[in-house]
Scaffold this motif. Structure first.
Motif, PDB file in Angstrom:
ATOM      1  N   ILE A 195       0.821  -1.210   0.000  1.00 38.79           N
ATOM      2  CA  ILE A 195       0.000   0.000   0.000  1.00 38.79           C
ATOM      3  C   ILE A 195       0.858   1.264   0.000  1.00 38.79           C
ATOM      4  CG2 ILE A 195      -1.678   1.340   1.329  1.00 38.79           C
ATOM      5  CD1 ILE A 195      -2.823  -1.294   2.299  1.00 38.79           C
ATOM      6  N   PHE A 196       1.948   1.256   0.745  1.00 41.44           N
ATOM      7  CA  PHE A 196       2.738   2.471   0.929  1.00 41.44           C
ATOM      8  C   PHE A 196       4.060   2.494   0.175  1.00 41.44           C
ATOM      9  CE2 PHE A 196       0.322   1.697   4.873  1.00 41.44           C
ATOM     10  CZ  PHE A 196      -0.495   2.815   4.857  1.00 41.44           C
ATOM     11  N   SER A 197       4.503   1.388  -0.378  1.00 45.92           N
ATOM     12  CA  SER A 197       5.849   1.310  -0.947  1.00 45.92           C
ATOM     13  C   SER A 197       6.050   2.147  -2.207  1.00 45.92           C
ATOM     14  CB  SER A 197       6.217  -0.138  -1.237  1.00 45.92           C
ATOM     15  OG  SER A 197       5.337  -0.683  -2.188  1.00 45.92           O
ATOM     16  N   TYR A 198       4.991   2.562  -2.870  1.00 46.74           N
ATOM     17  CA  TYR A 198       5.142   3.390  -4.075  1.00 46.74           C
ATOM     18  C   TYR A 198       5.464   4.844  -3.725  1.00 46.74           C
ATOM     19  CZ  TYR A 198       0.582   5.445  -3.232  1.00 46.74           C
ATOM     20  OH  TYR A 198      -0.464   6.121  -2.678  1.00 46.74           O
ATOM     21  N   ARG A 199       5.305   5.199  -2.467  1.00 44.33           N
ATOM     22  CA  ARG A 199       5.584   6.568  -2.026  1.00 44.33           C
ATOM     23  C   ARG A 199       6.946   6.624  -1.368  1.00 44.33           C
ATOM     24  NH1 ARG A 199       1.525   7.718   2.007  1.00 44.33           N
ATOM     25  NH2 ARG A 199       2.429   9.774   2.019  1.00 44.33           N
ATOM     26  N   ALA A 200       7.647   7.729  -1.561  1.00 42.95           N
ATOM     27  CA  ALA A 200       8.987   7.871  -1.003  1.00 42.95           C
ATOM     28  C   ALA A 200       9.028   8.967   0.054  1.00 42.95           C
ATOM     29  CB  ALA A 200       9.980   8.181  -2.109  1.00 42.95           C
ATOM     30  N   HIS A 201       9.902   8.756   1.033  1.00 46.86           N
ATOM     31  CA  HIS A 201      10.133   9.756   2.069  1.00 46.86           C
ATOM     32  C   HIS A 201      10.736  10.987   1.388  1.00 46.86           C
ATOM     33  CE1 HIS A 201      11.898  11.731   5.539  1.00 46.86           C
ATOM     34  NE2 HIS A 201      11.107  10.987   6.296  1.00 46.86           N
ATOM     35  N   PRO A 202      10.230  12.179   1.649  1.00 49.87           N
ATOM     36  CA  PRO A 202      10.684  13.367   0.912  1.00 49.87           C
ATOM     37  C   PRO A 202      12.150  13.730   1.110  1.00 49.87           C
ATOM     38  CG  PRO A 202       9.141  13.977   2.654  1.00 49.87           C
ATOM     39  CD  PRO A 202       9.177  12.490   2.604  1.00 49.87           C
ATOM     40  N   LYS A 259      14.431  10.063   0.195  1.00 51.11           N
ATOM     41  CA  LYS A 259      14.080   9.515  -1.118  1.00 51.11           C
ATOM     42  C   LYS A 259      14.051   7.989  -1.147  1.00 51.11           C
ATOM     43  CE  LYS A 259      14.355  13.691  -2.907  1.00 51.11           C
ATOM     44  NZ  LYS A 259      13.450  14.580  -2.319  1.00 51.11           N
ATOM     45  N   LYS A 260      13.548   7.385  -0.077  1.00 49.89           N
ATOM     46  CA  LYS A 260      13.404   5.930  -0.020  1.00 49.89           C
ATOM     47  C   LYS A 260      11.939   5.598   0.206  1.00 49.89           C
ATOM     48  CE  LYS A 260      17.983   4.848   1.621  1.00 49.89           C
ATOM     49  NZ  LYS A 260      18.763   4.125   2.595  1.00 49.89           N
ATOM     50  N   PRO A 261      11.479   4.448  -0.295  1.00 55.47           N
ATOM     51  CA  PRO A 261      10.077   4.072  -0.096  1.00 55.47           C
ATOM     52  C   PRO A 261       9.758   3.889   1.390  1.00 55.47           C
ATOM     53  CG  PRO A 261      11.127   2.644  -1.714  1.00 55.47           C
ATOM     54  CD  PRO A 261      12.204   3.483  -1.105  1.00 55.47           C
ATOM     55  N   PHE A 262       8.547   4.290   1.756  1.00 60.41           N
ATOM     56  CA  PHE A 262       8.112   4.124   3.137  1.00 60.41           C
ATOM     57  C   PHE A 262       8.042   2.643   3.497  1.00 60.41           C
ATOM     58  CE2 PHE A 262       6.101   8.424   2.766  1.00 60.41           C
ATOM     59  CZ  PHE A 262       6.788   9.000   3.813  1.00 60.41           C
ATOM     60  N   GLU A 263       8.367   2.334   4.746  1.00 63.05           N
ATOM     61  CA  GLU A 263       8.256   0.979   5.271  1.00 63.05           C
ATOM     62  C   GLU A 263       7.403   1.020   6.528  1.00 63.05           C
ATOM     63  OE1 GLU A 263      11.953  -1.085   5.691  1.00 63.05           O
ATOM     64  OE2 GLU A 263      12.578  -0.605   3.647  1.00 63.05           O
ATOM     65  N   VAL A 264       6.741  -0.096   6.800  1.00 64.57           N
ATOM     66  CA  VAL A 264       5.872  -0.190   7.965  1.00 64.57           C
ATOM     67  C   VAL A 264       6.496  -1.111   9.014  1.00 64.57           C
ATOM     68  CG1 VAL A 264       3.761   0.266   6.658  1.00 64.57           C
ATOM     69  CG2 VAL A 264       4.531  -2.085   6.961  1.00 64.57           C
ATOM     70  N   SER A 265       6.063  -0.956  10.241  1.00 58.33           N
ATOM     71  CA  SER A 265       6.546  -1.793  11.328  1.00 58.33           C
ATOM     72  C   SER A 265       5.967  -3.202  11.196  1.00 58.33           C
ATOM     73  CB  SER A 265       6.128  -1.189  12.665  1.00 58.33           C
ATOM     74  OG  SER A 265       6.395  -2.084  13.714  1.00 58.33           O
ATOM     75  N   ALA A 266       6.802  -4.215  11.394  1.00 61.61           N
ATOM     76  CA  ALA A 266       6.324  -5.595  11.347  1.00 61.61           C
ATOM     77  C   ALA A 266       5.321  -5.851  12.469  1.00 61.61           C
ATOM     78  CB  ALA A 266       7.491  -6.558  11.459  1.00 61.61           C
ATOM     79  N   ASN A 267       5.407  -5.080  13.540  1.00 60.13           N
ATOM     80  CA  ASN A 267       4.479  -5.208  14.670  1.00 60.13           C
ATOM     81  C   ASN A 267       3.282  -4.276  14.540  1.00 60.13           C
ATOM     82  OD1 ASN A 267       6.068  -7.130  15.998  1.00 60.13           O
ATOM     83  ND2 ASN A 267       7.399  -5.518  16.770  1.00 60.13           N
ATOM     84  N   GLY A 268       3.142  -3.634  13.388  1.00 58.45           N
ATOM     85  CA  GLY A 268       2.050  -2.692  13.167  1.00 58.45           C
ATOM     86  C   GLY A 268       0.785  -3.358  12.653  1.00 58.45           C
ATOM     87  N   TRP A 269      -0.202  -2.526  12.350  1.00 56.22           N
ATOM     88  CA  TRP A 269      -1.497  -3.004  11.834  1.00 56.22           C
ATOM     89  C   TRP A 269      -2.230  -1.858  11.165  1.00 56.22           C
ATOM     90  CZ3 TRP A 269      -6.664  -1.831  12.513  1.00 56.22           C
ATOM     91  CH2 TRP A 269      -7.593  -2.771  12.055  1.00 56.22           C
ATOM     92  N   CYS A 270      -3.054  -2.170  10.155  1.00 56.67           N
ATOM     93  CA  CYS A 270      -3.970  -1.199   9.554  1.00 56.67           C
ATOM     94  C   CYS A 270      -5.232  -1.918   9.094  1.00 56.67           C
ATOM     95  CB  CYS A 270      -3.314  -0.424   8.412  1.00 56.67           C
ATOM     96  SG  CYS A 270      -3.300  -1.271   6.833  1.00 56.67           S
ATOM     97  N   LYS A 271      -6.230  -1.146   8.710  1.00 54.25           N
ATOM     98  CA  LYS A 271      -7.527  -1.713   8.309  1.00 54.25           C
ATOM     99  C   LYS A 271      -7.436  -2.590   7.065  1.00 54.25           C
ATOM    100  CE  LYS A 271      -9.875   2.251   8.250  1.00 54.25           C
ATOM    101  NZ  LYS A 271     -10.993   3.207   8.200  1.00 54.25           N
ATOM    102  N   SER A 272      -6.352  -2.500   6.303  1.00 55.94           N
ATOM    103  CA  SER A 272      -6.218  -3.301   5.095  1.00 55.94           C
ATOM    104  C   SER A 272      -5.589  -4.664   5.346  1.00 55.94           C
ATOM    105  CB  SER A 272      -5.360  -2.552   4.072  1.00 55.94           C
ATOM    106  OG  SER A 272      -6.006  -1.375   3.663  1.00 55.94           O
ATOM    107  N   TRP A 273      -5.412  -5.024   6.611  1.00 57.05           N
ATOM    108  CA  TRP A 273      -4.772  -6.290   6.933  1.00 57.05           C
ATOM    109  C   TRP A 273      -5.557  -7.438   6.300  1.00 57.05           C
ATOM    110  CZ3 TRP A 273      -6.004 -10.947   9.076  1.00 57.05           C
ATOM    111  CH2 TRP A 273      -4.956 -11.794   9.393  1.00 57.05           C
TER     112      TRP A 273
END
Length: 135
Positions: A106-113, A116-130
């Motif tokens: 979901i987030f890897s196509y976007r880069a940190h401004p 300039k690297k793609p955003f990464e999520v925490s392995a211990n995280g969660w979102c509604k798209s799980w």
């Protein structure tokens, strides 16, 4: 006479383009090496950090999906999150087993401004798209 001028002009354009290509070609060998070194965590001298781009919880898209770095902080009554649901076992998470942070589809196509690297999520995280990872 006009045909002769056309050939001369075309020849100049060709030589001009070829010389520019020859001058720029060495950059093709230099640039990929710096990307490989950055991926290995080797510090570079260009001032850009080799850190990962952690997705902030206050990001607009993260907020819309109720993303939390720590899944235990999710209101289970509001979002119907089960105890064993984490980014690390979601079908959208593409990190390696044991990684603390990893890419999410979901987030890897976007880069940190700034880095300039793609955003990464925490392995211990969660979102509604799980969604459960296929076996």
């Amino acid at each position: 006479m006009a045909a002769r001028e056309t050939k001369s002009t075309e020849r100049r354009k060709f030589l001009n383009t070829a010389l520019k290509g020859i001058a720029v070609a060495p950059l093709g060998f230099i640039l990929p090496v710096t990307d490989v070194l950055a991926a290995k965590g080797v510090p570079s001298n260009d001032g850009i950090s080799s850190e990962i781009a952690k997705l902030p919880e206050n990001d607009r898209q993260a907020k819309a999906l109720s993303y939390k770095e720590d899944a235990t902080m999710v209101d289970t009554a509001q979002f119907n999150r089960k105890e064993n649901q984490f980014c690390s076992n979601c079908q959208l998470f593409s990190g390696s087993p044991g990684d603390i942070w990893g890419p999410c589809a979901i987030f890897s196509y976007r880069a940190h401004p700034s880095i300039k690297k793609p955003f990464e999520v925490s392995a211990n995280g969660w979102c509604k798209s799980w969604g459960p990872r296929a076996a």
